[in-house]
Design a protein around this motif. Structure first.
Motif, PDB file in Angstrom:
ATOM      1  N   CYS A   1      19.723  -0.451  -1.316  1.00 51.10           N
ATOM      2  CA  CYS A   1      18.962  -0.186  -2.541  1.00 51.10           C
ATOM      3  C   CYS A   1      17.515  -0.554  -2.251  1.00 51.10           C
ATOM      4  O   CYS A   1      17.226  -1.652  -1.775  1.00 51.10           O
ATOM      5  CB  CYS A   1      19.506  -1.008  -3.705  1.00 51.10           C
ATOM      6  SG  CYS A   1      18.431  -0.988  -5.168  1.00 51.10           S
ATOM      7  N   LEU A   2      16.597   0.340  -2.538  1.00 49.91           N
ATOM      8  CA  LEU A   2      15.184   0.157  -2.215  1.00 49.91           C
ATOM      9  C   LEU A   2      14.366   0.127  -3.497  1.00 49.91           C
ATOM     10  O   LEU A   2      14.399   1.070  -4.293  1.00 49.91           O
ATOM     11  CB  LEU A   2      14.730   1.308  -1.316  1.00 49.91           C
ATOM     12  CG  LEU A   2      13.440   1.172  -0.524  1.00 49.91           C
ATOM     13  CD1 LEU A   2      13.467  -0.093   0.332  1.00 49.91           C
ATOM     14  CD2 LEU A   2      13.249   2.398   0.356  1.00 49.91           C
ATOM     15  N   LEU A   3      13.648  -0.974  -3.729  1.00 54.02           N
ATOM     16  CA  LEU A   3      12.774  -1.129  -4.889  1.00 54.02           C
ATOM     17  C   LEU A   3      11.359  -1.331  -4.371  1.00 54.02           C
ATOM     18  O   LEU A   3      11.080  -2.322  -3.694  1.00 54.02           O
ATOM     19  CB  LEU A   3      13.205  -2.322  -5.739  1.00 54.02           C
ATOM     20  CG  LEU A   3      14.642  -2.295  -6.268  1.00 54.02           C
ATOM     21  CD1 LEU A   3      15.001  -3.614  -6.932  1.00 54.02           C
ATOM     22  CD2 LEU A   3      14.841  -1.146  -7.239  1.00 54.02           C
ATOM     23  N   LEU A   4      10.460  -0.402  -4.687  1.00 56.01           N
ATOM     24  CA  LEU A   4       9.113  -0.424  -4.121  1.00 56.01           C
ATOM     25  C   LEU A   4       8.067  -0.516  -5.225  1.00 56.01           C
ATOM     26  O   LEU A   4       7.939   0.396  -6.046  1.00 56.01           O
ATOM     27  CB  LEU A   4       8.873   0.831  -3.276  1.00 56.01           C
ATOM     28  CG  LEU A   4       9.789   1.009  -2.060  1.00 56.01           C
ATOM     29  CD1 LEU A   4       9.487   2.321  -1.359  1.00 56.01           C
ATOM     30  CD2 LEU A   4       9.634  -0.151  -1.099  1.00 56.01           C
TER      31      LEU A   4
ATOM     32  N   THR B   1       0.853  -1.181   0.000  1.00 55.71           N
ATOM     33  CA  THR B   1       0.000   0.000   0.000  1.00 55.71           C
ATOM     34  C   THR B   1       0.897   1.241   0.000  1.00 55.71           C
ATOM     35  O   THR B   1       2.089   1.163   0.331  1.00 55.71           O
ATOM     36  CB  THR B   1      -0.913   0.027   1.231  1.00 55.71           C
ATOM     37  OG1 THR B   1      -0.084   0.168   2.409  1.00 55.71           O
ATOM     38  CG2 THR B   1      -1.735  -1.268   1.338  1.00 55.71           C
ATOM     39  N   HIS B   2       0.319   2.374  -0.341  1.00 60.75           N
ATOM     40  CA  HIS B   2       1.131   3.594  -0.343  1.00 60.75           C
ATOM     41  C   HIS B   2       1.595   3.936   1.068  1.00 60.75           C
ATOM     42  O   HIS B   2       2.710   4.437   1.253  1.00 60.75           O
ATOM     43  CB  HIS B   2       0.333   4.747  -0.962  1.00 60.75           C
ATOM     44  CG  HIS B   2       0.233   4.663  -2.448  1.00 60.75           C
ATOM     45  ND1 HIS B   2       1.225   5.113  -3.293  1.00 60.75           N
ATOM     46  CD2 HIS B   2      -0.731   4.137  -3.242  1.00 60.75           C
ATOM     47  CE1 HIS B   2       0.868   4.899  -4.557  1.00 60.75           C
ATOM     48  NE2 HIS B   2      -0.317   4.304  -4.556  1.00 60.75           N
TER      49      HIS B   2
ATOM     50  N   THR C   1       4.021  -0.781  -5.668  1.00 57.41           N
ATOM     51  CA  THR C   1       2.786  -0.601  -4.908  1.00 57.41           C
ATOM     52  C   THR C   1       1.641  -1.381  -5.555  1.00 57.41           C
ATOM     53  O   THR C   1       1.725  -1.815  -6.699  1.00 57.41           O
ATOM     54  CB  THR C   1       2.417   0.885  -4.804  1.00 57.41           C
ATOM     55  OG1 THR C   1       2.323   1.445  -6.121  1.00 57.41           O
ATOM     56  CG2 THR C   1       3.485   1.641  -4.027  1.00 57.41           C
ATOM     57  N   ALA C   2       0.573  -1.546  -4.789  1.00 57.99           N
ATOM     58  CA  ALA C   2      -0.528  -2.393  -5.221  1.00 57.99           C
ATOM     59  C   ALA C   2      -1.203  -1.880  -6.484  1.00 57.99           C
ATOM     60  O   ALA C   2      -1.793  -2.668  -7.233  1.00 57.99           O
ATOM     61  CB  ALA C   2      -1.551  -2.512  -4.093  1.00 57.99           C
ATOM     62  N   ASP C   3      -1.139  -0.562  -6.744  1.00 60.25           N
ATOM     63  CA  ASP C   3      -1.784  -0.021  -7.941  1.00 60.25           C
ATOM     64  C   ASP C   3      -0.832   0.103  -9.124  1.00 60.25           C
ATOM     65  O   ASP C   3      -1.208   0.614 -10.176  1.00 60.25           O
ATOM     66  CB  ASP C   3      -2.430   1.331  -7.637  1.00 60.25           C
ATOM     67  CG  ASP C   3      -1.430   2.355  -7.099  1.00 60.25           C
ATOM     68  OD1 ASP C   3      -0.295   1.958  -6.763  1.00 60.25           O
ATOM     69  OD2 ASP C   3      -1.785   3.545  -6.995  1.00 60.25           O
ATOM     70  N   ASP C   4       0.400  -0.376  -8.966  1.00 64.88           N
ATOM     71  CA  ASP C   4       1.316  -0.427 -10.103  1.00 64.88           C
ATOM     72  C   ASP C   4       0.931  -1.604 -11.001  1.00 64.88           C
ATOM     73  O   ASP C   4       0.270  -2.546 -10.556  1.00 64.88           O
ATOM     74  CB  ASP C   4       2.756  -0.592  -9.616  1.00 64.88           C
ATOM     75  CG  ASP C   4       3.321   0.686  -9.025  1.00 64.88           C
ATOM     76  OD1 ASP C   4       2.889   1.770  -9.447  1.00 64.88           O
ATOM     77  OD2 ASP C   4       4.184   0.602  -8.129  1.00 64.88           O
ATOM     78  N   PRO C   5       1.369  -1.596 -12.254  1.00 62.82           N
ATOM     79  CA  PRO C   5       1.036  -2.710 -13.154  1.00 62.82           C
ATOM     80  C   PRO C   5       1.496  -4.051 -12.596  1.00 62.82           C
ATOM     81  O   PRO C   5       2.544  -4.160 -11.971  1.00 62.82           O
ATOM     82  CB  PRO C   5       1.792  -2.359 -14.446  1.00 62.82           C
ATOM     83  CG  PRO C   5       1.946  -0.879 -14.398  1.00 62.82           C
ATOM     84  CD  PRO C   5       2.097  -0.534 -12.952  1.00 62.82           C
ATOM     85  N   VAL C   6       0.682  -5.076 -12.821  1.00 63.40           N
ATOM     86  CA  VAL C   6       0.960  -6.389 -12.265  1.00 63.40           C
ATOM     87  C   VAL C   6       2.272  -6.959 -12.798  1.00 63.40           C
ATOM     88  O   VAL C   6       2.988  -7.682 -12.099  1.00 63.40           O
ATOM     89  CB  VAL C   6      -0.225  -7.339 -12.545  1.00 63.40           C
ATOM     90  CG1 VAL C   6      -0.371  -7.628 -14.025  1.00 63.40           C
ATOM     91  CG2 VAL C   6      -0.070  -8.629 -11.769  1.00 63.40           C
ATOM     92  N   ILE C   7       2.625  -6.616 -14.032  1.00 65.22           N
ATOM     93  CA  ILE C   7       3.868  -7.124 -14.612  1.00 65.22           C
ATOM     94  C   ILE C   7       5.076  -6.591 -13.859  1.00 65.22           C
ATOM     95  O   ILE C   7       6.087  -7.270 -13.697  1.00 65.22           O
ATOM     96  CB  ILE C   7       3.962  -6.758 -16.107  1.00 65.22           C
ATOM     97  CG1 ILE C   7       2.808  -7.392 -16.876  1.00 65.22           C
ATOM     98  CG2 ILE C   7       5.281  -7.203 -16.690  1.00 65.22           C
ATOM     99  CD1 ILE C   7       2.759  -8.895 -16.797  1.00 65.22           C
ATOM    100  N   GLU C   8       4.969  -5.356 -13.373  1.00 63.68           N
ATOM    101  CA  GLU C   8       6.081  -4.778 -12.609  1.00 63.68           C
ATOM    102  C   GLU C   8       6.360  -5.597 -11.357  1.00 63.68           C
ATOM    103  O   GLU C   8       7.503  -5.753 -10.946  1.00 63.68           O
ATOM    104  CB  GLU C   8       5.746  -3.334 -12.244  1.00 63.68           C
ATOM    105  CG  GLU C   8       6.836  -2.626 -11.467  1.00 63.68           C
ATOM    106  CD  GLU C   8       6.473  -1.200 -11.131  1.00 63.68           C
ATOM    107  OE1 GLU C   8       6.492  -0.859  -9.930  1.00 63.68           O
ATOM    108  OE2 GLU C   8       6.155  -0.443 -12.061  1.00 63.68           O
ATOM    109  N   ARG C   9       5.295  -6.155 -10.763  1.00 60.81           N
ATOM    110  CA  ARG C   9       5.464  -6.959  -9.554  1.00 60.81           C
ATOM    111  C   ARG C   9       6.262  -8.223  -9.841  1.00 60.81           C
ATOM    112  O   ARG C   9       6.991  -8.720  -8.999  1.00 60.81           O
ATOM    113  CB  ARG C   9       4.091  -7.310  -8.979  1.00 60.81           C
ATOM    114  CG  ARG C   9       4.105  -7.680  -7.514  1.00 60.81           C
ATOM    115  CD  ARG C   9       2.689  -7.685  -6.973  1.00 60.81           C
ATOM    116  NE  ARG C   9       2.032  -6.426  -7.267  1.00 60.81           N
ATOM    117  CZ  ARG C   9       0.724  -6.283  -7.435  1.00 60.81           C
ATOM    118  NH1 ARG C   9      -0.070  -7.319  -7.322  1.00 60.81           N
ATOM    119  NH2 ARG C   9       0.214  -5.099  -7.699  1.00 60.81           N
TER     120      ARG C   9
END
Length: 466
Positions: free
Chosen positions: A211-214, A190-191, A216-224
């Protein structure tokens, strides 16, 4: 595939299917190839080839397909896999799941690039894990010691403080004598959670150790799906090219698996157990097996994945398959959390199979393994006494069982519980364990060597026999 191939643009898009584009009439395109998609407005997006069949190619779009018109798309294939720049430029940066800056800084640059997909460490070249990674968490450092090159997951459930624990470990984990870095990959946050992670780890990031890679739930599913692969690619090159020992924390792998399930459904694949794709095991293994140490190479990659078990079900496919691949687990328990104890680690359900590779004389402290074994045995006896008391009443217990029953609250509040912002040195954690054990009669401490007990009784210092 040749990287020098002149890109050919294709405009025959058959359909948009969720996060996927199906394009027809293609030739010479290979699996995992990188693609650039140009919209009618001139906007550019990027994708990766998931499948090629005859003259059809299925492309997953990293930024999602929202707002796309199939009639106005132009697609060019680069003839190479998706790559990212690698090097120390990632340290101190906060980016999204695709590696684009979230901290207002410039894009990350590196002298070289590496494929994001990566490869598992060759078993022939794999060096056995060794030396501890100290987390500053008493329950982990004493009872389930994390070892350089190990993959040790945290099993949790909704409502438990697994994110807080992961962030605390990322903020305070250390290893002795050599350069150490942390790569933190958050998936489906979540944000509010993403803000919490960024704020809590700001100090370590400012020190150039994180190194921080975040995502979020509303980002595109492919990014996850891309986020953990990017994190491991960054970590591999910091470790094996830069000589660092790198801890990769990935949370939440259940969110990752659900993204994988969503893409699988969009591709029309036959689902397996609980609608997850049949290749879930091999997909998770392709991530977890990228950690380790390599013979002749400096550095190491240690992986600490965090996953939530839906309804607390440890037989759910994600924890079940993760348990087959990894080398133990740290389990968080609702019952302990209900006692107001943090972190709520269930020691009797937790295990580090490589603990003896990183703990003991010459690595941590001479009494470490003996104290851990005795404390675990005492907890098992205390649990038995508690179950017997529920059945027959406390009055039916033997004097020894009553001592174990009285020991358990001391264990919870004097050993297990610690403040969320407090780092415990290993010596302090072991001293806590000793104080709990010494509430039992000497005759019940049969797993501790006599010399160890004598040394403790003579000068009060367990470290005297290290």
């Amino acid at each position: 595939m040749s990287p020098e191939r002149t890109p050919v643009e294709y405009t025959s898009v058959r359909e948009l299917r969720g996060p996927l584009i199906v394009v027809e009439g293609v030739g010479g395109v290979g699996w995992d190839e990188f693609a650039t998609i140009t919209l009618a407005s001139g906007e550019r997006r990027h994708g990766v080839v998931l499948e090629v069949r005859d003259d059809l190619a299925v492309v997953e779009v990293l930024e999602g397909t929202g707002g796309m018109d199939p009639a106005g798309l132009r697609m060019a294939f680069d003839g190479r896999p998706l790559t990212v720049p690698v090097g120390e430029g990632w340290l101190g940066r906060t980016c999204d799941g695709r590696g684009a800056p979230r901290d207002g800084g410039p894009p990350v640059f590196g002298r070289t690039s590496a494929p994001v997909e990566g490869m598992a460490v060759n078993p022939v070249r794999r060096q056995p894990p060794g030396e501890p990674v100290l987390t500053g968490i008493a329950a982990v450092d004493v009872l389930t010691t994390l070892v350089r090159g190990q993959k040790l997951p945290i099993f949790s459930a909704a409502g438990l403080p697994h994110l807080e624990l992961a962030v605390q470990i990322a903020a305070q984990a250390t290893t002795t004598g050599e350069r150490f870095s942390v790569v933190f990959a958050g998936m489906g946050l979540t944000h509010a959670d993403a803000f919490f992670v960024q704020e809590a780890l700001a100090e370590r990031a400012a020190a150039g150790e994180l190194c921080l890679l975040l995502n979020t739930a509303d980002d595109p599913v492919i990014e996850r799906i891309l986020t953990p692969r990017l994190a491991l690619t960054v970590a591999e090159h910091l470790a094996f090219d830069g000589g660092r020992h790198v801890l990769v924390i990935m949370t939440d792998m259940t969110s990752y698996a659900e993204a994988l399930r969503e893409v699988s459904a969009a591709r029309g694949e036959v689902p397996a157990r609980r609608a997850y794709p049949g290749y879930l095991y091999s997909d998770l293994a392709s991530l977890y097996e990228r950690c380790g140490r390599i013979v002749g190479q400096p550095g190491s990659v240690t992986v600490l994945p965090v996953l939530t078990m839906p309804a607390g079900d440890i037989t759910h496919p994600v924890p079940d398959l993760t348990g087959y691949i990894t080398e133990g687990q740290i389990v968080l328990a609702r019952q302990i959390h209900a006692e107001g104890v943090y972190p709520p680690v269930d020691a009797l359900s937790s295990l580090s199979r490589l603990m003896r590779k990183g703990a003991g004389p010459g690595r941590t402290r001479g009494d470490h393994l003996d104290v851990a074994a005795q404390l675990t045995a005492a907890l098992a006896r205390a649990r038995q006494a508690g179950e017997l008391a529920e059945l027959a009443g406390e009055s039916a217990l033997s004097p020894a069982d009553r001592r174990y029953l009285a020991m358990y609250p001391r264990y919870l509040h004097d050993f297990l519980h610690q403040e969320r912002d407090r780092t415990l040195a290993l010596d302090e954690s072991l001293e806590r364990a000793w104080r709990v054990l010494l509430t039992l009669p000497p005759g019940e401490l049969g797993m501790l060597p006599t010399a160890l007990l004598d040394a403790r009784n003579s000068d009060g210092s367990p470290g005297a026999v290290a």
